[in-house]
Design a protein around this motif. Sequence first.
Motif, PDB file in Angstrom:
ATOM      1  N   GLY A  35       6.974  -8.247  11.966  1.00 14.93           N
ATOM      2  CA  GLY A  35       5.369  -8.391  11.538  1.00 14.93           C
ATOM      3  C   GLY A  35       5.031  -7.607  10.146  1.00 14.93           C
ATOM      4  O   GLY A  35       3.967  -7.566   9.887  1.00 14.93           O
ATOM      5  N   GLN A  36       5.924  -6.711   9.676  1.00 19.94           N
ATOM      6  CA  GLN A  36       5.696  -5.937   8.584  1.00 19.94           C
ATOM      7  C   GLN A  36       5.664  -6.733   7.212  1.00 19.94           C
ATOM      8  O   GLN A  36       6.681  -7.649   7.133  1.00 19.94           O
ATOM      9  N   THR A  37       5.152  -6.417   6.482  1.00 21.75           N
ATOM     10  CA  THR A  37       4.974  -6.988   4.970  1.00 21.75           C
ATOM     11  C   THR A  37       5.730  -6.215   3.932  1.00 21.75           C
ATOM     12  O   THR A  37       5.968  -5.135   4.354  1.00 21.75           O
ATOM     13  N   ALA A  38       5.910  -6.748   2.862  1.00 18.84           N
ATOM     14  CA  ALA A  38       6.529  -6.109   1.794  1.00 18.84           C
ATOM     15  C   ALA A  38       5.730  -4.770   1.332  1.00 18.84           C
ATOM     16  O   ALA A  38       6.537  -3.971   0.976  1.00 18.84           O
ATOM     17  N   ASP A  39       4.429  -4.953   1.175  1.00 23.92           N
ATOM     18  CA  ASP A  39       3.705  -3.776   0.925  1.00 23.92           C
ATOM     19  C   ASP A  39       3.801  -2.424   2.147  1.00 23.92           C
ATOM     20  O   ASP A  39       4.096  -1.571   1.651  1.00 23.92           O
ATOM     21  N   GLN A  40       3.799  -2.913   3.303  1.00 19.20           N
ATOM     22  CA  GLN A  40       4.179  -2.073   4.322  1.00 19.20           C
ATOM     23  C   GLN A  40       5.395  -1.232   4.079  1.00 19.20           C
ATOM     24  O   GLN A  40       5.713   0.007   4.388  1.00 19.20           O
ATOM     25  N   LEU A  41       6.430  -2.215   3.933  1.00 18.94           N
ATOM     26  CA  LEU A  41       7.795  -1.705   3.802  1.00 18.94           C
ATOM     27  C   LEU A  41       7.995  -0.616   2.626  1.00 18.94           C
ATOM     28  O   LEU A  41       8.497   0.327   2.410  1.00 18.94           O
ATOM     29  N   ALA A  42       7.303  -1.076   1.614  1.00 19.27           N
ATOM     30  CA  ALA A  42       7.247  -0.329   0.344  1.00 19.27           C
ATOM     31  C   ALA A  42       6.589   1.042   0.587  1.00 19.27           C
ATOM     32  O   ALA A  42       6.963   2.024  -0.020  1.00 19.27           O
ATOM     33  N   THR A  43       5.463   1.046   1.413  1.00 12.32           N
ATOM     34  CA  THR A  43       4.574   2.080   1.447  1.00 12.32           C
ATOM     35  C   THR A  43       5.681   3.209   2.096  1.00 12.32           C
ATOM     36  O   THR A  43       5.230   4.656   2.019  1.00 12.32           O
ATOM     37  N   GLN A  44       6.531   3.111   3.191  1.00 13.22           N
ATOM     38  CA  GLN A  44       7.073   3.947   3.729  1.00 13.22           C
ATOM     39  C   GLN A  44       8.159   4.739   2.671  1.00 13.22           C
ATOM     40  O   GLN A  44       8.460   5.698   2.948  1.00 13.22           O
ATOM     41  N   TYR A  45       8.221   4.318   1.590  1.00 13.22           N
ATOM     42  CA  TYR A  45       9.231   4.733   0.654  1.00 13.22           C
ATOM     43  C   TYR A  45       8.570   5.494  -0.556  1.00 13.22           C
ATOM     44  O   TYR A  45       9.035   5.721  -1.594  1.00 13.22           O
ATOM     45  N   VAL A  46       7.342   5.434  -0.510  1.00 13.91           N
ATOM     46  CA  VAL A  46       6.323   5.999  -1.776  1.00 13.91           C
ATOM     47  C   VAL A  46       6.150   7.533  -1.491  1.00 13.91           C
ATOM     48  O   VAL A  46       6.169   8.373  -2.264  1.00 13.91           O
ATOM     49  N   GLY A  47       5.719   7.882  -0.162  1.00 15.67           N
ATOM     50  CA  GLY A  47       5.363   9.275   0.147  1.00 15.67           C
ATOM     51  C   GLY A  47       4.131   9.308   0.565  1.00 15.67           C
ATOM     52  O   GLY A  47       3.695   8.085   0.966  1.00 15.67           O
ATOM     53  N   LYS A  48       3.552  10.561   0.647  1.00 17.91           N
ATOM     54  CA  LYS A  48       2.366  10.699   1.254  1.00 17.91           C
ATOM     55  C   LYS A  48       1.117  10.182   0.560  1.00 17.91           C
ATOM     56  O   LYS A  48       0.170   9.799   0.756  1.00 17.91           O
ATOM     57  N   ASP A  49       1.405  10.422  -0.952  1.00 17.07           N
ATOM     58  CA  ASP A  49       0.388   9.956  -1.967  1.00 17.07           C
ATOM     59  C   ASP A  49       0.504   8.530  -2.403  1.00 17.07           C
ATOM     60  O   ASP A  49       0.822   8.265  -3.583  1.00 17.07           O
ATOM     61  N   ALA A  50       0.465   7.776  -1.403  1.00 18.02           N
ATOM     62  CA  ALA A  50       0.537   6.243  -1.689  1.00 18.02           C
ATOM     63  C   ALA A  50      -0.503   5.777  -2.562  1.00 18.02           C
ATOM     64  O   ALA A  50      -1.725   5.921  -1.900  1.00 18.02           O
ATOM     65  N   ASN A  51      -0.553   4.939  -3.331  1.00 19.54           N
ATOM     66  CA  ASN A  51      -1.605   4.295  -4.041  1.00 19.54           C
ATOM     67  C   ASN A  51      -1.155   2.729  -4.545  1.00 19.54           C
ATOM     68  O   ASN A  51       0.010   2.559  -4.529  1.00 19.54           O
ATOM     69  N   PRO A  52      -2.135   1.854  -4.569  1.00 20.92           N
ATOM     70  CA  PRO A  52      -1.553   0.603  -4.978  1.00 20.92           C
ATOM     71  C   PRO A  52      -0.447   0.530  -5.994  1.00 20.92           C
ATOM     72  O   PRO A  52       0.262  -0.545  -6.027  1.00 20.92           O
ATOM     73  N   GLU A  53      -0.954   0.939  -7.257  1.00 18.01           N
ATOM     74  CA  GLU A  53       0.235   1.037  -8.164  1.00 18.01           C
ATOM     75  C   GLU A  53       1.540   1.354  -7.758  1.00 18.01           C
ATOM     76  O   GLU A  53       2.692   0.535  -8.333  1.00 18.01           O
ATOM     77  N   SER A  54       1.763   2.508  -7.269  1.00 18.78           N
ATOM     78  CA  SER A  54       3.084   3.151  -6.851  1.00 18.78           C
ATOM     79  C   SER A  54       3.682   2.166  -5.920  1.00 18.78           C
ATOM     80  O   SER A  54       4.901   1.950  -5.699  1.00 18.78           O
TER      81      SER A  54
END
Length: 336
Positions: A35-54
Amino acid sequence: MAAYIIRRVFGAVLLLLVVSAVTFAIFFLVPRLGGQTADQLATQYVGKDANPESVAAIKQNLGLDQPIAVQYWDYIKGLVVGADYKFGPDATRCNAPCFGYSFKSHVEVWPQLTERIPVSLSLAIGAAVIWLIFGVTTGVISALRKGTPIDRISMFIALAGVSLPIFFTGQVLNALFVYEIPIWDAIEYVPFTENPADWAWHLILPWVSLAFLFSALYARLTRAGMLETMGEDYIRTARAKGLKETSVVAKHGLRAALTPIVTIFGMDFGTLVGSAVLTETVFSLQGIGAYAVQSIKDNDLPIVMGVTLVAAFFIVFCNLVVDLVYAAIDPRVRYS
């Protein structure tokens, strides 16, 4: 023989592709099915300071917005011909075989693996030589002296070797010969090309720690195989023809008993190169096994996938060599 080799090589390549597909699916397909989306998967690899652009940048850079089949094709293509990664406005070329970049250190994975492969190979090769020599020799002597004190003592030591875990024997050797009786100042890896003598000297304790476990297992297997083989009719026929006992044992008895030894050796050696985790941890050796443990702790996906594929390659390659050795030991294999 050529057709036999081609079949085995083709099977090895196919198996590696299957391993790569399964590994890729575990990290990219299974989360989607959960059930995870592409955005949720990408958020895991951004770090603590996740924002829509990153998040959007990571999603595009990793290809998470593409279908799974396209992502897998890009991954395989990167292994074969390399890939381009965009970090900000600049593009970075990752040469083949490209396993991507570490999420934590942002360093290319393959050079980090090549730095650690010699450590694991050195550990496995030295230990394998010791356990083969002592294990097979002890097994043959025990079989030829069945029921004697030599046989009982050898099998008692073998039972102790199989029972004691590597982290225990490694810690005992470390405590005795590094701290209590400081024969070694420290256990560290010295490249073979720099100083072969220091390379061997600093790896003796890890080799002995591994070899004690495996030589015990090989001694028991060799003894069982020799006892079965030496009772066969063709052994009695060879003796009746007047052949020397050494020839009967070496050419007829031991050669037939080596078949299961070759099988388990290929599996043990291939696995050991990629996963000697306990030994590398006890002696603080920076090999592939220790690297894999650290990458799992850091949730560093590219390194985990890289280590998995490299370890699978060594296992498949060693089993391919075993198949070829089979053909040399037993001619019936070549014609099957």
